[in-house]
Structures are given as C-alpha cells and as structure tokens.
Design a protein around this motif. Structure first.
Motif, PDB file in Angstrom:
ATOM      1  N   UNK A  57      -5.848  77.077 -20.580  1.00  0.00           N
ATOM      2  CA  UNK A  57      -5.069  76.040 -19.904  1.00  0.00           C
ATOM      3  C   UNK A  57      -5.996  75.183 -19.055  1.00  0.00           C
ATOM      4  N   UNK A  58      -6.049  73.888 -19.362  1.00  0.00           N
ATOM      5  CA  UNK A  58      -6.901  72.943 -18.636  1.00  0.00           C
ATOM      6  C   UNK A  58      -6.021  72.011 -17.813  1.00  0.00           C
ATOM      7  N   UNK A  59      -5.866  72.311 -16.530  1.00  0.00           N
ATOM      8  CA  UNK A  59      -4.998  71.503 -15.684  1.00  0.00           C
ATOM      9  C   UNK A  59      -5.660  70.216 -15.207  1.00  0.00           C
ATOM     10  N   UNK A  60      -6.923  70.014 -15.556  1.00  0.00           N
ATOM     11  CA  UNK A  60      -7.598  68.766 -15.219  1.00  0.00           C
ATOM     12  C   UNK A  60      -7.526  67.754 -16.350  1.00  0.00           C
ATOM     13  N   UNK A  61      -7.009  68.179 -17.487  1.00  0.00           N
ATOM     14  CA  UNK A  61      -6.962  67.322 -18.683  1.00  0.00           C
ATOM     15  C   UNK A  61      -8.335  66.682 -18.904  1.00  0.00           C
TER      16      UNK A  61
ATOM     17  N   UNK B  35       7.496  64.720 -11.074  1.00  0.00           N
ATOM     18  CA  UNK B  35       7.870  66.134 -11.127  1.00  0.00           C
ATOM     19  C   UNK B  35       6.733  66.991 -10.597  1.00  0.00           C
ATOM     20  N   UNK B  36       7.060  67.935  -9.734  1.00  0.00           N
ATOM     21  CA  UNK B  36       6.043  68.840  -9.194  1.00  0.00           C
ATOM     22  C   UNK B  36       5.551  69.763 -10.301  1.00  0.00           C
ATOM     23  N   UNK B  37       4.229  69.912 -10.395  1.00  0.00           N
ATOM     24  CA  UNK B  37       3.672  70.720 -11.497  1.00  0.00           C
ATOM     25  C   UNK B  37       3.502  72.190 -11.119  1.00  0.00           C
ATOM     26  N   UNK B  38       3.678  72.554  -9.839  1.00  0.00           N
ATOM     27  CA  UNK B  38       3.679  73.947  -9.383  1.00  0.00           C
ATOM     28  C   UNK B  38       2.369  74.684  -9.656  1.00  0.00           C
ATOM     29  N   UNK B  39       1.270  73.943  -9.698  1.00  0.00           N
ATOM     30  CA  UNK B  39      -0.056  74.544  -9.721  1.00  0.00           C
ATOM     31  C   UNK B  39      -0.213  75.601 -10.825  1.00  0.00           C
ATOM     32  N   UNK B  40      -0.858  76.716 -10.509  1.00  0.00           N
ATOM     33  CA  UNK B  40      -1.137  77.739 -11.526  1.00  0.00           C
ATOM     34  C   UNK B  40       0.153  78.339 -12.077  1.00  0.00           C
TER      35      UNK B  40
ATOM     36  N   UNK C 264       2.949  76.869 -12.596  1.00  0.00           N
ATOM     37  CA  UNK C 264       3.458  75.964 -13.617  1.00  0.00           C
ATOM     38  C   UNK C 264       2.673  76.059 -14.902  1.00  0.00           C
ATOM     39  N   UNK C 265       1.349  76.192 -14.775  1.00  0.00           N
ATOM     40  CA  UNK C 265       0.511  76.347 -15.968  1.00  0.00           C
ATOM     41  C   UNK C 265       0.853  77.628 -16.718  1.00  0.00           C
ATOM     42  N   UNK C 266       1.102  78.707 -15.976  1.00  0.00           N
ATOM     43  CA  UNK C 266       1.459  79.978 -16.604  1.00  0.00           C
ATOM     44  C   UNK C 266       2.791  79.883 -17.345  1.00  0.00           C
ATOM     45  N   UNK C 267       3.730  79.159 -16.775  1.00  0.00           N
ATOM     46  CA  UNK C 267       5.013  78.973 -17.453  1.00  0.00           C
ATOM     47  C   UNK C 267       4.831  78.260 -18.787  1.00  0.00           C
ATOM     48  N   UNK C 268       3.977  77.231 -18.797  1.00  0.00           N
ATOM     49  CA  UNK C 268       3.721  76.499 -20.040  1.00  0.00           C
ATOM     50  C   UNK C 268       3.010  77.394 -21.052  1.00  0.00           C
ATOM     51  N   UNK C 269       2.030  78.162 -20.609  1.00  0.00           N
ATOM     52  CA  UNK C 269       1.323  79.071 -21.509  1.00  0.00           C
ATOM     53  C   UNK C 269       2.280  80.074 -22.139  1.00  0.00           C
ATOM     54  N   UNK C 270       3.215  80.555 -21.344  1.00  0.00           N
ATOM     55  CA  UNK C 270       4.195  81.514 -21.863  1.00  0.00           C
ATOM     56  C   UNK C 270       5.066  80.872 -22.928  1.00  0.00           C
ATOM     57  N   UNK C 271       5.517  79.650 -22.678  1.00  0.00           N
ATOM     58  CA  UNK C 271       6.395  78.980 -23.639  1.00  0.00           C
ATOM     59  C   UNK C 271       5.658  78.611 -24.920  1.00  0.00           C
ATOM     60  N   UNK C 272       4.454  78.031 -24.789  1.00  0.00           N
ATOM     61  CA  UNK C 272       3.708  77.619 -25.976  1.00  0.00           C
ATOM     62  C   UNK C 272       3.305  78.827 -26.812  1.00  0.00           C
ATOM     63  N   UNK C 273       2.809  79.871 -26.160  1.00  0.00           N
ATOM     64  CA  UNK C 273       2.410  81.073 -26.904  1.00  0.00           C
ATOM     65  C   UNK C 273       3.618  81.727 -27.559  1.00  0.00           C
ATOM     66  N   UNK C 274       4.792  81.621 -26.918  1.00  0.00           N
ATOM     67  CA  UNK C 274       6.003  82.196 -27.507  1.00  0.00           C
ATOM     68  C   UNK C 274       6.352  81.557 -28.833  1.00  0.00           C
ATOM     69  N   UNK C 275       6.044  80.288 -28.978  1.00  0.00           N
ATOM     70  CA  UNK C 275       6.311  79.582 -30.229  1.00  0.00           C
ATOM     71  C   UNK C 275       5.207  79.833 -31.257  1.00  0.00           C
TER      72      UNK C 275
END
Length: 307
Positions: A59-63, A185-190, A192-203
């Motif tokens: 996960x690269x939060x700096x894009x 929208x607030x990105x909720x720092x790490x 928020x990144x963990x939530x995205x990782x969980x969703x993407x990996x789930x798919x």
C-alpha cells in the motif's frame, strides 16, 4: 506458547497450509526510504512457506511512482534472491542486514557458495543504486509507460491505482495499491489503508489469514510463518482465536534501551481492553483471521461474490 516448526513440517500430510495475504504499508518514500521498504518486501517473499499460498500487497499512501518503480526493480532482484536464500538456508533474508559492510563468506564455505554470494551482493548493490538514484531526481512520467497513471497526480486527490507486479510463478503474487483519495473525505491514515487492503485482497486472493507489517519491519526469521501456523493449528476450531501476534525488536536504539522500546516480549498485551478481557492488538506484526476483521460469526461462510 512455545512453537516447534520442525515438528509441523513432519506432519504436512495431515493438513493443508492456509493461504496468507501480506499487507505492507508505506506513506512517504522519502521519510520512509524505498530501499528499506523493499528490504521488508524481500524478506517476506523469501520466507519458508509455499509461495502459491502467499500474496503480498504493498500500500503506497503517497501515490509515488518512485515506490512503484522500486517495487518493479525489487521483484526482478527477488527472482535471484529468493532461490539463493532457500538454496543456502539463509537466516536473515533482508539483504541490507545480510550484506553488512564487513560481511564476507567464511573460508570453509564452498567455492560455489562464495561465487553466488559475491554475485548476489553485486546484484543487490545494483538494486540499491537504482533506487537511491531514482529518489534523488524528479520522476518523469511517460504516457506510454507503466507510470502513466502518475502523471500530474496529486497525492491527496487521485483515483485508485492497482497494478499486479508478479503473477505467482515461483514467487508469491505481488500487487501494488495506491488507494483513491479525495480531499472531501477523510482517509483515516494507516487504518484507512488497511481497510482498502482488506477489501482489495478479498476480491483478488481472499486468503483466510492476513499479515500486516510496517514498511520498516523485515522478517528476521525465515520460519516466521511456520511459527504462526503452529499456533493456528493448535486450535481445533478456528473460531477459538482471532489473531497471532509477534513481538518487535528494533535496531540502532539507545544503549540498554532505557525507555523499554524494544518490546521483545508480549507482556504489553494486557487483558481487559474495552472491558471484554480481550488481548490488545499492537498494530503490526500480526496474523489476523479474515472472518474476525469482517465481523462475521465463527460459523458464517465468506462468499467472495458478496464482498
């Protein structure tokens, strides 16, 4: 609990190793140098565990195109590094710790090993130079290259970028993710990144276990996954545990650790969190059951089509 991975390996015919999705999070390639992040990635790709059971998500939060470039070059090196580590049972599989300035092969090592060791050290030196040089100059985005998605991108306002870097041949899957961000929208720092990782990996892979580590936390034991599985298989029912957590050890700290930063044991995992006598999750170095993160009942089944 004391674990015995050697005993576990003698019983591999009795069970199947569960798949694990690995999450590595980074937020700034300058404050968190990419070469350090890539050493963490390399140490995890080289663990003693079936590669077809692993997928690593960065996960690269700096894009940052620098992070993607570093990951692409690292996977090229990993195709040499991982077989070398497993052939010679290397114990420290983060190259920046294995190839210290004063390290040399032992005199009684075989000539074959000495030759391959020298070759590997030079290859890592080339990787190091590529990443360091790339970090010292502006990264130009070519519209016809893999970095086109980064052209004129604002790190705080951009669509999601997901790229499959390695497709699991003899290396685990490796996926780069820079999650969507919107200033409204607030990105909720790490978190928020963990939530995205969980969703993407789930798919994409939907492994029943998820390991999360910070970008500067390399695996100092190639059998760390096997140690974790000793705990996992200790429970007859998987609903009897929620996560398996490892202690942390830090390099370059103050002498004698006067402030107790080393966290070399789990004494800090106290009971009584939220008045439910639960264990405290320290935020990293932890294997989670996916069902627990999803908030499902122990007997619920995960349907990937509904994620």
């Amino acid at each position: 609990m004391k674990t015995y991975p050697d005993r576990l390996l003698k019983r591999v015919n009795e069970f199947e190793f569960p798949a694990v999705d690995i999450f590595v999070t980074t937020a700034d390639p300058i404050l968190e140098p990419s070469i350090i992040t890539m050493n963490t990635v390399l140490s995890l790709l080289a663990v003693d565990y079936p590669s077809d059971k692993l997928a690593l998500y960065l996960s690269d939060d700096a894009c940052s195109p620098l992070t993607l470039y570093s990951l692409v070059e690292t996977i090229k090196f990993a195709k040499l590094w991982v077989p070398f580590c497993k052939k010679y049972n290397v114990q420290v599989r983060a190259p920046f710790r294995y190839f210290t300035p004063n390290s040399t092969p032992l005199e009684d090592d075989s000539l074959e090993f000495q030759h391959e060791w020298e070759t590997m050290k030079n290859e890592y030196g080339d990787l190091y130079k590529k990443i360091v040089v790339a970090a010292q100059r502006p990264f130009t985005c070519d519209l016809d290259s893999d970095f086109a998605d980064f052209c004129d991108v604002n790190r705080s306002d951009h669509p999601a970028i997901i790229k499959v870097i390695s497709g699991n041949t003899y290396l685990p899957h490796v996926i780069y993710i820079s999650r969507e961000k919107n200033p409204k929208d607030h990105h909720h720092y790490k978190a928020g990144a963990m939530n995205v990782l969980t969703r993407v990996s789930g798919v994409m892979t939907n492994a029943p276990l998820m390991l999360n580590v910070d970008c500067d936390m390399y695996a100092n034991n190639p059998q760390v996954f096997l140690h974790a599985m000793c705990v996992v298989f200790h429970y007859k029912n998987d609903q009897d545990f929620g996560f398996v957590q490892f202690p942390q050890a830090f390099h370059d700290g103050l002498k004698d650790d006067p402030f107790g930063n080393q966290l070399t044991n789990l004494a800090f995992l106290i009971n009584g969190v939220a008045s439910i006598q639960g264990m405290f999750y320290a935020g990293s170095n932890c294997f989670h059951r996916r069902k627990v993160i999803y908030g499902l009942s122990p007997n619920d089944k995960i349907n990937t089509a509904e994620i």
